[in-house]
Design a protein around this motif. Structure first.
Motif, PDB file in Angstrom:
ATOM      1  N   LEU A   1      14.591   5.587  -2.673  1.00  0.00           N
ATOM      2  CA  LEU A   1      14.899   6.096  -1.490  1.00  0.00           C
ATOM      3  C   LEU A   1      13.085   5.982   0.095  1.00  0.00           C
ATOM      4  O   LEU A   1      12.804   6.234   0.955  1.00  0.00           O
ATOM      5  N   TYR A   2      12.085   5.844  -1.294  1.00  0.00           N
ATOM      6  CA  TYR A   2      11.108   5.665  -0.605  1.00  0.00           C
ATOM      7  C   TYR A   2      11.045   3.987   0.548  1.00  0.00           C
ATOM      8  O   TYR A   2      10.561   4.224   1.724  1.00  0.00           O
ATOM      9  N   ASP A   3      11.302   3.270   0.094  1.00  0.00           N
ATOM     10  CA  ASP A   3      12.013   1.930   1.402  1.00  0.00           C
ATOM     11  C   ASP A   3      12.630   2.475   2.313  1.00  0.00           C
ATOM     12  O   ASP A   3      11.990   2.131   3.267  1.00  0.00           O
ATOM     13  N   SER A   4      13.711   3.293   2.415  1.00  0.00           N
ATOM     14  CA  SER A   4      14.143   4.268   2.888  1.00  0.00           C
ATOM     15  C   SER A   4      13.189   4.434   4.487  1.00  0.00           C
ATOM     16  O   SER A   4      13.652   4.510   5.581  1.00  0.00           O
ATOM     17  N   GLU A   5      12.517   5.281   3.524  1.00  0.00           N
ATOM     18  CA  GLU A   5      11.860   5.802   4.455  1.00  0.00           C
ATOM     19  C   GLU A   5      10.390   5.326   5.245  1.00  0.00           C
ATOM     20  O   GLU A   5       9.990   5.813   6.108  1.00  0.00           O
ATOM     21  N   ILE A   6       9.567   4.105   4.597  1.00  0.00           N
ATOM     22  CA  ILE A   6       8.997   3.444   5.981  1.00  0.00           C
ATOM     23  C   ILE A   6       9.748   2.444   5.994  1.00  0.00           C
ATOM     24  O   ILE A   6       8.864   1.529   6.978  1.00  0.00           O
ATOM     25  N   THR A   7      10.620   1.949   5.749  1.00  0.00           N
ATOM     26  CA  THR A   7      11.405   1.266   7.453  1.00  0.00           C
ATOM     27  C   THR A   7      12.336   1.581   7.494  1.00  0.00           C
ATOM     28  O   THR A   7      12.387   1.002   8.930  1.00  0.00           O
ATOM     29  N   GLY A   8      12.818   3.429   7.821  1.00  0.00           N
ATOM     30  CA  GLY A   8      13.826   3.698   8.839  1.00  0.00           C
ATOM     31  C   GLY A   8      14.596   3.295   8.842  1.00  0.00           C
ATOM     32  O   GLY A   8      16.054   3.292   8.774  1.00  0.00           O
ATOM     33  N   ASN A   9      15.733   1.887   7.497  1.00  0.00           N
ATOM     34  CA  ASN A   9      17.140   2.352   7.026  1.00  0.00           C
ATOM     35  C   ASN A   9      17.409   2.426   6.393  1.00  0.00           C
ATOM     36  O   ASN A   9      16.615   3.481   5.721  1.00  0.00           O
ATOM     37  N   ALA A  10      19.160   2.834   6.596  1.00  0.00           N
ATOM     38  CA  ALA A  10      19.861   3.267   5.636  1.00  0.00           C
ATOM     39  C   ALA A  10      19.217   3.221   3.839  1.00  0.00           C
ATOM     40  O   ALA A  10      18.503   2.211   3.792  1.00  0.00           O
ATOM     41  N   PRO A  11      20.017   4.160   3.061  1.00  0.00           N
ATOM     42  CA  PRO A  11      18.750   4.277   1.868  1.00  0.00           C
ATOM     43  C   PRO A  11      20.116   2.913   1.151  1.00  0.00           C
ATOM     44  O   PRO A  11      21.444   2.419   1.606  1.00  0.00           O
TER      45      PRO A  11
ATOM     46  N   ASP B   1       0.663  -0.832  -0.118  1.00  0.00           N
ATOM     47  CA  ASP B   1       0.028   0.042   0.286  1.00  0.00           C
ATOM     48  C   ASP B   1       0.480   0.999  -0.088  1.00  0.00           C
ATOM     49  O   ASP B   1       1.599   1.219   0.485  1.00  0.00           O
ATOM     50  N   LEU B   2       0.809   2.303  -0.353  1.00  0.00           N
ATOM     51  CA  LEU B   2       0.885   4.330  -0.531  1.00  0.00           C
ATOM     52  C   LEU B   2       0.847   3.981   0.702  1.00  0.00           C
ATOM     53  O   LEU B   2      -0.019   5.195   0.743  1.00  0.00           O
ATOM     54  N   ASP B   3       2.461   5.174   0.702  1.00  0.00           N
ATOM     55  CA  ASP B   3       2.480   5.694   1.989  1.00  0.00           C
ATOM     56  C   ASP B   3       2.768   7.215   0.906  1.00  0.00           C
ATOM     57  O   ASP B   3       3.829   7.482   1.183  1.00  0.00           O
ATOM     58  N   SER B   4       2.335   8.302   0.965  1.00  0.00           N
ATOM     59  CA  SER B   4       2.213   9.180   0.130  1.00  0.00           C
ATOM     60  C   SER B   4       2.730   9.831   0.548  1.00  0.00           C
ATOM     61  O   SER B   4       3.844  11.397   0.086  1.00  0.00           O
TER      62      SER B   4
ATOM     63  N   PHE C   1       9.375  18.745 -14.705  1.00  0.00           N
ATOM     64  CA  PHE C   1       8.930  17.323 -15.107  1.00  0.00           C
ATOM     65  C   PHE C   1       7.940  16.614 -14.054  1.00  0.00           C
ATOM     66  O   PHE C   1       7.083  17.821 -13.350  1.00  0.00           O
ATOM     67  N   ALA C   2       6.996  15.655 -14.454  1.00  0.00           N
ATOM     68  CA  ALA C   2       5.847  15.910 -13.325  1.00  0.00           C
ATOM     69  C   ALA C   2       5.772  14.472 -13.131  1.00  0.00           C
ATOM     70  O   ALA C   2       6.745  13.153 -13.609  1.00  0.00           O
ATOM     71  N   PHE C   3       6.126  13.992 -11.656  1.00  0.00           N
ATOM     72  CA  PHE C   3       5.849  12.730 -11.114  1.00  0.00           C
ATOM     73  C   PHE C   3       4.616  12.597 -10.731  1.00  0.00           C
ATOM     74  O   PHE C   3       3.774  13.535  -9.794  1.00  0.00           O
ATOM     75  N   GLY C   4       3.892  11.213 -10.725  1.00  0.00           N
ATOM     76  CA  GLY C   4       3.020  10.828  -9.856  1.00  0.00           C
ATOM     77  C   GLY C   4       2.627   8.983 -10.191  1.00  0.00           C
ATOM     78  O   GLY C   4       3.908   8.687  -9.975  1.00  0.00           O
ATOM     79  N   ALA C   5       1.553   8.514  -9.008  1.00  0.00           N
ATOM     80  CA  ALA C   5       1.425   6.999  -8.787  1.00  0.00           C
ATOM     81  C   ALA C   5       0.030   7.302  -9.051  1.00  0.00           C
ATOM     82  O   ALA C   5      -0.640   8.333  -9.183  1.00  0.00           O
ATOM     83  N   ILE C   6      -0.481   6.246  -9.374  1.00  0.00           N
ATOM     84  CA  ILE C   6      -1.640   5.318  -8.798  1.00  0.00           C
ATOM     85  C   ILE C   6      -1.579   4.164  -7.526  1.00  0.00           C
ATOM     86  O   ILE C   6      -0.782   3.374  -7.897  1.00  0.00           O
ATOM     87  N   SER C   7      -2.618   4.745  -7.236  1.00  0.00           N
ATOM     88  CA  SER C   7      -2.307   4.049  -6.430  1.00  0.00           C
ATOM     89  C   SER C   7      -3.572   3.025  -5.983  1.00  0.00           C
ATOM     90  O   SER C   7      -5.164   3.590  -6.206  1.00  0.00           O
ATOM     91  N   ARG C   8      -3.609   1.538  -5.743  1.00  0.00           N
ATOM     92  CA  ARG C   8      -4.512   0.550  -5.142  1.00  0.00           C
ATOM     93  C   ARG C   8      -4.704  -0.510  -4.625  1.00  0.00           C
ATOM     94  O   ARG C   8      -3.136  -0.260  -4.040  1.00  0.00           O
TER      95      ARG C   8
END
Length: 487
Positions: free
Chosen positions: A187-197, A73-76, A150-157
């Motif tokens: 970088l996102y994975d690092s944000e949600i896990t708290g682990n270093a990049p 699940d996406l953590d925006s 640039f344009a950045f986005g996501a499709i969440s489901r």
């Protein structure tokens, strides 16, 4: 990771999320001071060309894009932080440009002002709706004359999400696109896990602004008498004094273009890659020299080109430590070698290898130095500045994201405007070698390109099946002319 046409990418539906600069960031970007450093040659000319196109009412399609799917699940909020970190790691992504068509001015946003926020843009349930949305967003926002380019986005489901990223070519290239979403995902994975990049997302990147300074310094050290420039000119002049075009007549007048029709052609599966590679190495070459030999044989047999002459796209990231950077790190160089006299594909491999090895050396000469020398030698400006038919090779197994979820699921695509060429982008991954091309969408052009691609495929196929491909001797006068006619 694959390269494909933008309209052939069909992610699953869901909630559309967009990231945009905050009001604070937009105000600071608009007031960002001029940055006195030089632009790269390709970047500066690209911005001028885009300005001229928009002044003429032509749609802006000078962007590159990528997309991928991520599990969970996406953590925006975490993705917002990851996007900001990504931009801060790449100085070139803090720039925007203005131009009057002659002078181009770069503006650099202070890093402290970089910030983004997420908004919900709606829902989508069918691919045609999403394609229209994505085309419109990229054409409006992936433009380097405002920040961000640039344009950045996501499709969440539930259970997963799709990421997409489109960027003006002035700030990106194919390798950058292959790196971008994989880096953001880490970088996102690092944000949600708290682990270093991971190593990939924490490695030094180098700055595209520094690259531009180095390129301009190198160009200043070259002159028409520099040995590499002289060699470049000799190749150009000995092949008709014009940039190479597609070898078969596509029915377009000089300067005429047509809307793009993308083509994708599978050439080898994993087993075929292994056999083709072995034939090339046994003949004293490399996999890439085998691609050039197959292309040269095709053009010899279909168009009587007894010497191969092409323009290759080569990365310039090794000018310094720019391997992980975002930017346009490319140059062009001629690949030329004789074909007539080779009795077989394997006989041609050493010449193809020598031609490409020389091209890698000549790619150290900045394009502006070559163009200036060509014009100074009296070459026709129309021939010098004409967009050449290009050949590119990317081995996607060599990128640092290879083996990671976001990278392996990734797709790359480009804006599709108009073209007079049928440039070839050879791409290799774990499973196949395939050819991508943006071609003129006219009846004659499509017939000629189909004929060319079918012959090229037959060369690869015979090398794989038989271990070689015989090259015919010189044809009697008139025979090649008959072959050039459409059935």
């Amino acid at each position: 990771m694959i390269i494909t046409a933008m309209d052939w990418w069909t992610p699953d539906g869901g909630t559309l999320l967009e990231w945009h600069p905050t009001a604070h960031a937009r105000r600071h970007a608009a007031a960002a001071p001029d940055d006195a450093g030089p632009l790269s040659f390709l970047q500066e000319n690209h911005i001028r060309a885009c300005h001229a196109a928009r002044q003429s009412g032509v749609d802006h399609t000078a962007y590159l894009g990528s997309g991928t799917d991520v599990d969970g699940d996406l953590d925006s909020d975490a993705l917002t932080r990851a996007l900001r970190t990504f931009v801060l790691r790449h100085e070139g992504l803090r720039t925007w440009f203005d131009t009057d068509g002659v002078e181009v001015t770069r503006h650099l946003l202070d890093w402290e002002a970089v910030d983004f926020e997420v908004t919900v843009a709606g829902q989508f349930t069918e691919s045609g709706q999403f394609r229209e949305y994505l085309h419109g967003r990229f054409e409006r926002e992936a433009v380097a004359t405002s920040w961000p380019g640039f344009a950045f986005g996501a499709i969440s489901r539930p259970g997963g999400f799709t990421l997409y990223y489109g960027c003006d070519h002035a700030l990106s290239d194919g390798a950058s696109q292959a790196l971008a979403l994989a880096e953001i995902a880490e970088l996102y994975d690092s944000e949600i896990t708290g682990n270093a990049p991971a190593d990939f997302a924490s490695a030094p990147t180098g700055s595209f602004l520094e690259y531009a300074r180095l390129e301009n310094h190198l160009a200043a050290s070259c002159d028409p008498g520099s040995p590499a420039v002289v060699e470049w000119l000799d190749i150009f002049e000995s092949h008709g004094g014009a940039m190479p075009g597609f070898p078969l007549d596509m029915g377009l007048e000089p300067g005429e273009t047509a809307p793009v029709r993308p083509i994708e052609l599978d050439l080898l599966d994993a087993g075929g890659i292994a056999r083709f590679d072995r034939v090339c190495r046994d003949a004293g070459g490399t996999f890439l020299s085998g691609i050039y030999a197959a292309v040269a044989i095709t053009e010899y047999e279909l168009a009587d080109r007894t010497d191969y002459f092409g323009i290759s796209v080569l990365a310039t990231r090794l000018l310094a430590d720019f391997g992980m950077a975002q930017g346009w790190f490319c140059n062009f160089a001629p690949v030329a070698f004789p074909v007539a006299g080779a009795g077989a594909f394997t006989d041609l491999i050493p010449a193809a290898l020598a031609g490409y090895t020389r091209a890698k050396r000549l790619a150290a000469v900045p394009a502006q130095s070559v163009i200036a020398a060509l014009l100074g030698s009296g070459a026709d400006p129309a021939d010098v500045t004409a967009s050449p038919n290009l050949l590119s090779y990317i081995d996607f197994r060599r990128f640092p994201g290879h083996g990671g979820q976001a990278y392996d699921r990734g797709v790359l695509f480009t804006g599709e405007g108009r073209t007079a060429n049928a440039s070839m982008w050879f791409n290799r991954d774990d499973d196949r070698l395939y050819l991508g091309s943006q071609t003129p969408d006219t009846t004659l052009a499509q017939l000629q390109i189909k004929r060319y691609h079918e012959h090229l495929w037959s060369v690869f196929d015979r090398v794989v099946v038989d271990g070689d491909y015989p090259v015919p001797g010189p044809q009697p006068t008139g025979v090649q002319g008959e072959q050039m006619r459409l059935p």
